[in-house]
Scaffold this motif. Sequence first.
Motif, PDB file in Angstrom:
ATOM      1  N   ARG A 238      64.977  -1.541 -72.218  1.00  0.00           N
ATOM      2  CA  ARG A 238      65.971  -0.474 -72.222  1.00  0.00           C
ATOM      3  C   ARG A 238      66.933  -0.664 -73.380  1.00  0.00           C
ATOM      4  O   ARG A 238      67.082  -1.766 -73.932  1.00  0.00           O
ATOM      5  CB  ARG A 238      66.751  -0.471 -70.907  1.00  0.00           C
ATOM      6  CG  ARG A 238      65.894  -0.186 -69.701  1.00  0.00           C
ATOM      7  CD  ARG A 238      66.679  -0.202 -68.417  1.00  0.00           C
ATOM      8  NE  ARG A 238      67.646   0.887 -68.342  1.00  0.00           N
ATOM      9  CZ  ARG A 238      68.213   1.298 -67.195  1.00  0.00           C
ATOM     10  NH1 ARG A 238      67.889   0.691 -66.068  1.00  0.00           N
ATOM     11  NH2 ARG A 238      69.067   2.277 -67.188  1.00  0.00           N
ATOM     12  N   ASP A 282      75.515   9.908 -79.496  1.00  0.00           N
ATOM     13  CA  ASP A 282      74.417  10.023 -78.530  1.00  0.00           C
ATOM     14  C   ASP A 282      73.521  11.210 -78.856  1.00  0.00           C
ATOM     15  O   ASP A 282      72.292  11.113 -78.796  1.00  0.00           O
ATOM     16  CB  ASP A 282      74.969  10.168 -77.109  1.00  0.00           C
ATOM     17  CG  ASP A 282      75.483   8.849 -76.540  1.00  0.00           C
ATOM     18  OD1 ASP A 282      75.710   7.912 -77.334  1.00  0.00           O
ATOM     19  OD2 ASP A 282      75.664   8.760 -75.315  1.00  0.00           O
ATOM     20  N   VAL A 286      69.411  11.295 -79.900  1.00  0.00           N
ATOM     21  CA  VAL A 286      68.378  12.111 -79.258  1.00  0.00           C
ATOM     22  C   VAL A 286      67.706  13.014 -80.284  1.00  0.00           C
ATOM     23  O   VAL A 286      66.480  13.197 -80.265  1.00  0.00           O
ATOM     24  CB  VAL A 286      68.989  12.941 -78.113  1.00  0.00           C
ATOM     25  CG1 VAL A 286      67.943  13.858 -77.489  1.00  0.00           C
ATOM     26  CG2 VAL A 286      69.574  12.021 -77.034  1.00  0.00           C
ATOM     27  N   TRP A 348      67.179  17.263 -72.840  1.00  0.00           N
ATOM     28  CA  TRP A 348      68.075  16.151 -72.515  1.00  0.00           C
ATOM     29  C   TRP A 348      69.291  16.650 -71.736  1.00  0.00           C
ATOM     30  O   TRP A 348      69.691  16.051 -70.724  1.00  0.00           O
ATOM     31  CB  TRP A 348      68.494  15.468 -73.817  1.00  0.00           C
ATOM     32  CG  TRP A 348      69.524  14.391 -73.697  1.00  0.00           C
ATOM     33  CD1 TRP A 348      69.441  13.231 -72.988  1.00  0.00           C
ATOM     34  CD2 TRP A 348      70.806  14.368 -74.340  1.00  0.00           C
ATOM     35  NE1 TRP A 348      70.582  12.474 -73.147  1.00  0.00           N
ATOM     36  CE2 TRP A 348      71.434  13.160 -73.975  1.00  0.00           C
ATOM     37  CE3 TRP A 348      71.467  15.250 -75.196  1.00  0.00           C
ATOM     38  CZ2 TRP A 348      72.706  12.813 -74.435  1.00  0.00           C
ATOM     39  CZ3 TRP A 348      72.725  14.906 -75.665  1.00  0.00           C
ATOM     40  CH2 TRP A 348      73.339  13.705 -75.277  1.00  0.00           C
ATOM     41  N   LEU A 356      72.887   6.664 -73.362  1.00  0.00           N
ATOM     42  CA  LEU A 356      71.808   5.940 -74.030  1.00  0.00           C
ATOM     43  C   LEU A 356      71.444   4.637 -73.332  1.00  0.00           C
ATOM     44  O   LEU A 356      70.307   4.169 -73.445  1.00  0.00           O
ATOM     45  CB  LEU A 356      72.182   5.668 -75.487  1.00  0.00           C
ATOM     46  CG  LEU A 356      72.405   6.910 -76.369  1.00  0.00           C
ATOM     47  CD1 LEU A 356      72.659   6.502 -77.808  1.00  0.00           C
ATOM     48  CD2 LEU A 356      71.231   7.876 -76.281  1.00  0.00           C
ATOM     49  N   ARG A 358      70.729   4.222 -70.488  1.00  0.00           N
ATOM     50  CA  ARG A 358      69.748   4.500 -69.435  1.00  0.00           C
ATOM     51  C   ARG A 358      68.370   4.823 -70.021  1.00  0.00           C
ATOM     52  O   ARG A 358      67.420   5.039 -69.282  1.00  0.00           O
ATOM     53  CB  ARG A 358      70.231   5.664 -68.556  1.00  0.00           C
ATOM     54  CG  ARG A 358      71.539   5.372 -67.823  1.00  0.00           C
ATOM     55  CD  ARG A 358      71.978   6.575 -67.009  1.00  0.00           C
ATOM     56  NE  ARG A 358      71.018   6.912 -65.974  1.00  0.00           N
ATOM     57  CZ  ARG A 358      70.974   8.084 -65.336  1.00  0.00           C
ATOM     58  NH1 ARG A 358      71.834   9.037 -65.667  1.00  0.00           N
ATOM     59  NH2 ARG A 358      70.075   8.304 -64.406  1.00  0.00           N
ATOM     60  N   PHE A 359      68.273   4.844 -71.346  1.00  0.00           N
ATOM     61  CA  PHE A 359      67.008   5.165 -71.995  1.00  0.00           C
ATOM     62  C   PHE A 359      66.064   3.969 -71.917  1.00  0.00           C
ATOM     63  O   PHE A 359      66.491   2.820 -71.956  1.00  0.00           O
ATOM     64  CB  PHE A 359      67.227   5.524 -73.470  1.00  0.00           C
ATOM     65  CG  PHE A 359      67.745   6.915 -73.704  1.00  0.00           C
ATOM     66  CD1 PHE A 359      68.721   7.473 -72.891  1.00  0.00           C
ATOM     67  CD2 PHE A 359      67.261   7.673 -74.753  1.00  0.00           C
ATOM     68  CE1 PHE A 359      69.204   8.753 -73.111  1.00  0.00           C
ATOM     69  CE2 PHE A 359      67.736   8.958 -74.989  1.00  0.00           C
ATOM     70  CZ  PHE A 359      68.707   9.502 -74.164  1.00  0.00           C
ATOM     71  N   THR A 371      62.383   7.221 -74.017  1.00  0.00           N
ATOM     72  CA  THR A 371      62.552   8.312 -73.064  1.00  0.00           C
ATOM     73  C   THR A 371      63.834   8.116 -72.252  1.00  0.00           C
ATOM     74  O   THR A 371      64.397   7.031 -72.220  1.00  0.00           O
ATOM     75  CB  THR A 371      61.359   8.390 -72.093  1.00  0.00           C
ATOM     76  OG1 THR A 371      61.224   7.121 -71.419  1.00  0.00           O
ATOM     77  CG2 THR A 371      60.067   8.679 -72.851  1.00  0.00           C
ATOM     78  N   TRP A 372      64.260   9.190 -71.618  1.00  0.00           N
ATOM     79  CA  TRP A 372      65.422   9.114 -70.738  1.00  0.00           C
ATOM     80  C   TRP A 372      65.008   9.509 -69.320  1.00  0.00           C
ATOM     81  O   TRP A 372      63.972  10.168 -69.122  1.00  0.00           O
ATOM     82  CB  TRP A 372      66.528  10.052 -71.240  1.00  0.00           C
ATOM     83  CG  TRP A 372      66.150  11.499 -71.301  1.00  0.00           C
ATOM     84  CD1 TRP A 372      66.113  12.419 -70.270  1.00  0.00           C
ATOM     85  CD2 TRP A 372      65.721  12.222 -72.472  1.00  0.00           C
ATOM     86  NE1 TRP A 372      65.698  13.627 -70.717  1.00  0.00           N
ATOM     87  CE2 TRP A 372      65.459  13.560 -72.051  1.00  0.00           C
ATOM     88  CE3 TRP A 372      65.544  11.876 -73.807  1.00  0.00           C
ATOM     89  CZ2 TRP A 372      65.031  14.547 -72.952  1.00  0.00           C
ATOM     90  CZ3 TRP A 372      65.109  12.852 -74.690  1.00  0.00           C
ATOM     91  CH2 TRP A 372      64.863  14.158 -74.258  1.00  0.00           C
TER      92      TRP A 372
END
Length: 375
Positions: A238, A282, A286, A348, A356, A358-359, A371-372
């Motif tokens: 992560r 952020d 993305v 998103w 981020l 949590r990606f 990915t998220w």
Amino acid sequence: MSDQELRKRLAAQLTAGGQLRTRPWQEAVEAVPRHEFLRGGFFDRLDTPGQPTAWTPVMPDDSLWLERCYEDESLVTQIAGAITPGDIRGEILRSPTSSSTMPGLVVRMLEDLQVEAGQRVLEIGTGTGYSTALLCHRLGDDLVTTIEVDAEVSARAGAGLGALGYAPHRIVGDGLAGHEDSAPYDRVIATCGIVTLPQAWIEQTRPGGIILATLGGWMYSSELARLTVKEDGTAFGRLLGGQISFMLARPQTPPPLGVLPDLDQGDEHAALLGADVVNAWDTRFVAQLAAPRAQRISLSRDGRTEHVLLDVEGGSWAALYEDSGRWLVRQGGSDRLWDDVQDHLTRWRKDGAPTLDRFEVTVTPERQTITWPTA
């Protein structure tokens, strides 16, 4: 104040700030003199409104040099791939190419590496050698391999390490290839930014080992990632958050822009999102996932500012401008860069715009995927 007192003050500051979290790394910071790796001086940044950024040398005979060595700040040590502070008098307008990373980030990364006594570590990017010395103090010379692409930078680091009695395995070469001779490693840590995680790092890390690296792109939004290597030769992990930024590894720097395409050609239509959305860190990260090879520039044309995304190698481009309160986009080439960015950002946001940290990152021999979590 003596350098020993300055080291203890720095350790206390980093402990209070939360970057320094465990006793072994605190002992290393208190023991390793950072100034020994800055004997050649460093550059101070000079910002003048309306003028390019300039750099001026600060040498050891400066009254504030020693104390500055123990501030929690990054210190530029090389300009334009060859110029060191002792090479100039006055100012220079070229771009930095090597630096001593701010100690708070160095120790935060060493803590995040989750290294244990007896583990073998590969460091990508020796730099000044300060972080290498911290690793040697913690683990011992024989367990530390450090690789640096610039022979002169490596030599200066070697002089500093040798003066303090440290003798890691110091290699001059392409860090993206790792160093197979000392593999397998329990930990790999990169002090340069990368766009794509090299497969060689995964192959040279034992299953269960950890790779810590800063992933980003050519729009210059990047994040620290921690990945664990699996038995099948893949890596998963992560992003850790924190808006971490390093100079990109030289083989992964963007190509020169060259001659711009004819921005008056292409298909024009109203844009759902304006170019200003990628000003946020952020959001820009993305956007990079949708256009990983695109560079971003701004141009003044026909009395207006145009914001351009350009994929030099792919030949695609998008130019956005604001007209009467609405955004318009003109695109050319085989891909529609801004349409791809809009689609990615829209998905998103529909998923709640997760932060981020949590990606998730997955790297296989075929591809790298970030990915998220979906709503």
